[in-house]
Design a protein around this motif. Structure first.
Motif, PDB file in Angstrom:
ATOM      1  N   LEU A 190      31.198  37.789  32.978  1.00 28.52           N
ATOM      2  CA  LEU A 190      31.481  38.141  34.509  1.00 28.52           C
ATOM      3  C   LEU A 190      30.762  37.163  35.360  1.00 28.52           C
ATOM      4  O   LEU A 190      29.536  36.848  35.231  1.00 28.52           O
ATOM      5  N   PRO A 191      31.453  36.824  36.509  1.00 33.65           N
ATOM      6  CA  PRO A 191      30.869  36.132  37.697  1.00 33.65           C
ATOM      7  C   PRO A 191      29.468  36.824  38.235  1.00 33.65           C
ATOM      8  O   PRO A 191      29.545  38.045  38.241  1.00 33.65           O
ATOM      9  N   LYS A 192      28.733  36.316  38.705  1.00 34.73           N
ATOM     10  CA  LYS A 192      27.555  36.787  39.398  1.00 34.73           C
ATOM     11  C   LYS A 192      27.646  36.946  40.767  1.00 34.73           C
ATOM     12  O   LYS A 192      27.606  35.824  41.303  1.00 34.73           O
TER      13      LYS A 192
ATOM     14  N   SER B 112      30.292  36.180  45.263  1.00 38.01           N
ATOM     15  CA  SER B 112      30.112  37.230  46.251  1.00 38.01           C
ATOM     16  C   SER B 112      31.372  37.473  47.293  1.00 38.01           C
ATOM     17  O   SER B 112      31.535  38.535  47.328  1.00 38.01           O
ATOM     18  N   PHE B 113      31.827  36.269  48.059  1.00 41.25           N
ATOM     19  CA  PHE B 113      32.963  36.354  48.634  1.00 41.25           C
ATOM     20  C   PHE B 113      34.022  37.267  47.817  1.00 41.25           C
ATOM     21  O   PHE B 113      34.633  37.894  48.483  1.00 41.25           O
ATOM     22  N   ALA B 114      34.398  36.926  46.777  1.00 43.02           N
ATOM     23  CA  ALA B 114      35.552  37.448  46.139  1.00 43.02           C
ATOM     24  C   ALA B 114      35.424  38.906  45.752  1.00 43.02           C
ATOM     25  O   ALA B 114      35.899  39.613  45.962  1.00 43.02           O
ATOM     26  N   THR B 115      34.189  39.313  45.083  1.00 41.65           N
ATOM     27  CA  THR B 115      33.608  40.617  44.822  1.00 41.65           C
ATOM     28  C   THR B 115      33.770  41.410  45.949  1.00 41.65           C
ATOM     29  O   THR B 115      34.191  42.536  45.970  1.00 41.65           O
ATOM     30  N   HIS B 116      33.172  40.882  47.181  1.00 46.34           N
ATOM     31  CA  HIS B 116      32.982  41.774  48.302  1.00 46.34           C
ATOM     32  C   HIS B 116      34.513  42.142  48.649  1.00 46.34           C
ATOM     33  O   HIS B 116      34.686  43.210  49.303  1.00 46.34           O
ATOM     34  N   LEU B 117      35.609  41.169  48.740  1.00 49.78           N
ATOM     35  CA  LEU B 117      36.655  41.347  49.137  1.00 49.78           C
ATOM     36  C   LEU B 117      37.438  42.347  48.209  1.00 49.78           C
ATOM     37  O   LEU B 117      38.090  43.321  48.726  1.00 49.78           O
ATOM     38  N   ILE B 118      37.306  42.174  47.048  1.00 46.94           N
ATOM     39  CA  ILE B 118      38.024  43.001  46.344  1.00 46.94           C
ATOM     40  C   ILE B 118      37.456  44.598  46.449  1.00 46.94           C
ATOM     41  O   ILE B 118      38.119  45.499  46.348  1.00 46.94           O
ATOM     42  N   GLU B 119      36.118  44.637  46.598  1.00 48.31           N
ATOM     43  CA  GLU B 119      35.340  46.001  46.680  1.00 48.31           C
ATOM     44  C   GLU B 119      36.034  46.530  48.046  1.00 48.31           C
ATOM     45  O   GLU B 119      35.877  47.858  48.161  1.00 48.31           O
ATOM     46  N   GLY B 120      36.130  45.731  49.083  1.00 48.23           N
ATOM     47  CA  GLY B 120      36.593  46.226  50.321  1.00 48.23           C
ATOM     48  C   GLY B 120      38.098  46.579  50.293  1.00 48.23           C
ATOM     49  O   GLY B 120      38.870  46.984  51.412  1.00 48.23           O
TER      50      GLY B 120
ATOM     51  N   HIS C  43      42.533  29.607  43.409  1.00 53.91           N
ATOM     52  CA  HIS C  43      43.089  29.649  42.088  1.00 53.91           C
ATOM     53  C   HIS C  43      44.485  29.457  41.534  1.00 53.91           C
ATOM     54  O   HIS C  43      45.333  29.965  42.277  1.00 53.91           O
ATOM     55  N   ALA C  44      44.680  28.486  40.549  1.00 54.50           N
ATOM     56  CA  ALA C  44      46.285  28.141  40.221  1.00 54.50           C
ATOM     57  C   ALA C  44      46.682  29.612  39.602  1.00 54.50           C
ATOM     58  O   ALA C  44      48.072  29.688  39.805  1.00 54.50           O
ATOM     59  N   SER C  45      45.983  30.382  38.770  1.00 58.90           N
ATOM     60  CA  SER C  45      46.598  31.655  38.180  1.00 58.90           C
ATOM     61  C   SER C  45      45.905  32.891  38.828  1.00 58.90           C
ATOM     62  O   SER C  45      44.489  32.765  39.048  1.00 58.90           O
ATOM     63  N   VAL C  46      46.629  33.884  38.901  1.00 58.47           N
ATOM     64  CA  VAL C  46      45.835  35.252  39.172  1.00 58.47           C
ATOM     65  C   VAL C  46      45.094  35.809  38.271  1.00 58.47           C
ATOM     66  O   VAL C  46      44.164  36.578  38.434  1.00 58.47           O
ATOM     67  N   ALA C  47      45.310  35.168  36.689  1.00 56.06           N
ATOM     68  CA  ALA C  47      44.528  35.789  35.945  1.00 56.06           C
ATOM     69  C   ALA C  47      43.036  35.230  35.951  1.00 56.06           C
ATOM     70  O   ALA C  47      42.097  36.065  35.850  1.00 56.06           O
ATOM     71  N   THR C  48      42.969  34.055  36.808  1.00 52.35           N
ATOM     72  CA  THR C  48      41.433  33.729  37.101  1.00 52.35           C
ATOM     73  C   THR C  48      40.825  34.915  37.948  1.00 52.35           C
ATOM     74  O   THR C  48      39.568  34.796  37.821  1.00 52.35           O
ATOM     75  N   THR C  49      41.432  35.181  39.120  1.00 52.24           N
ATOM     76  CA  THR C  49      41.064  35.794  39.962  1.00 52.24           C
ATOM     77  C   THR C  49      40.787  37.262  39.562  1.00 52.24           C
ATOM     78  O   THR C  49      39.957  38.142  39.900  1.00 52.24           O
ATOM     79  N   GLN C  50      41.542  37.909  38.667  1.00 50.83           N
ATOM     80  CA  GLN C  50      41.377  39.315  38.164  1.00 50.83           C
ATOM     81  C   GLN C  50      40.026  39.593  37.396  1.00 50.83           C
ATOM     82  O   GLN C  50      39.646  40.721  37.353  1.00 50.83           O
ATOM     83  N   ILE C  51      39.343  38.587  37.062  1.00 59.79           N
ATOM     84  CA  ILE C  51      38.046  38.818  36.383  1.00 59.79           C
ATOM     85  C   ILE C  51      37.273  39.632  37.565  1.00 59.79           C
ATOM     86  O   ILE C  51      36.344  40.341  37.179  1.00 59.79           O
ATOM     87  N   TYR C  52      37.281  39.322  38.987  1.00 65.00           N
ATOM     88  CA  TYR C  52      36.597  39.894  39.863  1.00 65.00           C
ATOM     89  C   TYR C  52      37.164  41.521  39.951  1.00 65.00           C
ATOM     90  O   TYR C  52      35.931  42.421  40.200  1.00 65.00           O
TER      91      TYR C  52
ATOM     92  N   LEU D 262      37.383  43.177  37.247  1.00 68.44           N
ATOM     93  CA  LEU D 262      36.351  43.692  36.097  1.00 68.44           C
ATOM     94  C   LEU D 262      35.228  43.684  36.899  1.00 68.44           C
ATOM     95  O   LEU D 262      34.300  44.667  36.401  1.00 68.44           O
ATOM     96  N   VAL D 263      34.606  42.981  37.723  1.00 72.86           N
ATOM     97  CA  VAL D 263      33.102  43.244  38.046  1.00 72.86           C
ATOM     98  C   VAL D 263      33.066  44.690  38.816  1.00 72.86           C
ATOM     99  O   VAL D 263      32.230  45.243  38.756  1.00 72.86           O
ATOM    100  N   THR D 264      33.976  44.574  39.757  1.00 75.40           N
ATOM    101  CA  THR D 264      33.777  46.134  40.398  1.00 75.40           C
ATOM    102  C   THR D 264      34.202  47.121  39.718  1.00 75.40           C
ATOM    103  O   THR D 264      33.508  48.095  39.950  1.00 75.40           O
ATOM    104  N   ALA D 265      34.964  47.223  38.516  1.00 77.64           N
ATOM    105  CA  ALA D 265      35.173  48.279  37.549  1.00 77.64           C
ATOM    106  C   ALA D 265      33.843  48.570  36.994  1.00 77.64           C
ATOM    107  O   ALA D 265      33.448  49.908  36.630  1.00 77.64           O
ATOM    108  N   ASP D 266      33.317  47.653  36.637  1.00 75.79           N
ATOM    109  CA  ASP D 266      31.835  47.705  35.982  1.00 75.79           C
ATOM    110  C   ASP D 266      30.857  48.440  37.023  1.00 75.79           C
ATOM    111  O   ASP D 266      30.316  49.402  36.437  1.00 75.79           O
ATOM    112  N   ALA D 267      30.858  47.948  38.075  1.00 79.00           N
ATOM    113  CA  ALA D 267      30.226  48.820  39.022  1.00 79.00           C
ATOM    114  C   ALA D 267      30.303  50.180  39.373  1.00 79.00           C
ATOM    115  O   ALA D 267      29.398  51.055  39.475  1.00 79.00           O
TER     116      ALA D 267
END
Length: 327
Positions: free
Chosen positions: A133-135, A277-285, A298-307, A309-314
């Motif tokens: 997962l991205p840090k 951090s930009f992407a994670t904080h946007l998703i969290e918001g 991102h060319a594919s939304v699948a690449t973005t959807q990993i963020y 997962l980050v917020t789900a883990d949090a």
């Protein structure tokens, strides 16, 4: 010479010529950035040196077994010990996958151009990569990082503008340093100032800046850049180094690290930290994942959807710590 001992200087001339033809192709016809082109050339020269160590002089001499041996060598080097007696270090699975992608692209190009009859790399699979997962860092840590660049010194104003822009836009470091002054644009739609970013394949996207980044950029452009620019040749680059030339990727990364050290930010950083951090904080918001996809380029939304997962883990971690029936 053993294959493990091969270096780029050992690459046979015919292979080097074929590689240069390919990198010119991806630079001119596919519009790849100079950073991407340099990475392709570096990977392919290493590959050419390896197969040259196996006795392959021409592209037509290379076999599918050679491609497989190259990937194996990357992950389990068999070269001689270095001067300190240490064995050669293996590359990571992600680096090996990237190098194989370069190799496969080159072989595919040679077939498309009629230089080779068959593609010996087409069936070679990259090594399995662990899912990471991205840090991202917290909003509070981002603010500490930005405040580390407070001050009126010209280079400090530049550093603050750079970090504010990276966090406001989610730009890759390479995208930020490739910006020209004219890429900062006024947007008549309600977002105010925006930047024109060029991502992979020179794909353009417009990303709003926001008040904090806009103010930091204004301060840099008015009070700092004019003092630095005369030290070098005229350049349209937005971010300049101390000698007036375009800021390098390495220097931009050092700016981030130095800011973290000044405020004793004890977190793991990478060149992509502010982007993650930009992407994670946007998703969290509550931002829609497809909006974040467009902002990140991102060319594919699948690449973005990993963020997500980050917020789900949090959320799971917070639940485990706080819920009375979690333990």
């Amino acid at each position: 010479m053993t294959p493990g001992a091969a270096i780029a200087g050992d690459a046979p001339p015919a292979l080097v010529r074929a590689i240069e033809t390919y990198v010119r192709h991806i630079a001119l016809e596919r519009g790849r950035s100079p950073h991407t082109v340099a990475a392709y050339r570096r990977d392919l020269l290493r590959y050419a040196a390896f197969v040259g160590g196996l006795g392959r002089e021409e592209p037509a001499d290379i076999t599918s077994a050679d491609v497989a041996a190259f990937v194996t060598e990357l992950r389990d080097p068999s070269g001689p010990l270095d001067e300190s007696g240490a064995a050669p270090a293996p590359v990571s699975a992600s680096s090996a996958a990237r190098m194989l992608s370069s190799v496969r692209g080159w072989h595919r190009f040679l077939v498309e151009e009629g230089i080779l009859v068959s593609d010996v790399a087409v069936d070679q699979k990259p090594p399995r990569q662990p899912k990471r997962l991205p840090k991202a860092i917290s909003i509070a840590d981002v603010e500490r990082l930005l405040e580390a660049c407070a001050g009126d010194d010209p280079l400090m104003l530049r550093d603050r503008a750079l970090l504010e822009l990276l966090y406001a836009t989610g730009a890759r470091v390479s995208e930020a340093i490739d910006l020209n002054v004219d890429d900062v644009i006024g947007d008549a739609a309600r977002v105010g100032t925006a930047v024109r970013l060029f991502g992979k394949g020179r794909k353009q996207r417009i990303v709003p800046l926001g008040r904090y980044a806009q103010e930091a950029l204004d301060a840099y452009l008015v009070r700092a850049r004019p003092l630095v620019a005369p030290r070098g040749a005229a350049t349209p680059a937005l971010f300049l180094g101390a000698r007036g030339a375009r800021l390098s990727r390495q220097s931009a990364w050092l700016v981030i690290r130095a800011a973290a050290e000044r405020v004793h930010l004890d977190v793991e950083l990478s060149p992509h930290t502010l982007r993650h951090s930009f992407a994670t904080h946007l998703i969290e918001g509550g931002a829609d994942v497809r909006v974040v996809q467009e902002l990140l380029g991102h060319a594919s939304v699948a690449t973005t959807q990993i963020y997500t997962l980050v917020t789900a883990d949090a959320m799971r971690e917070a639940w485990a710590l706080a819920h009375p029936r979690a333990r």
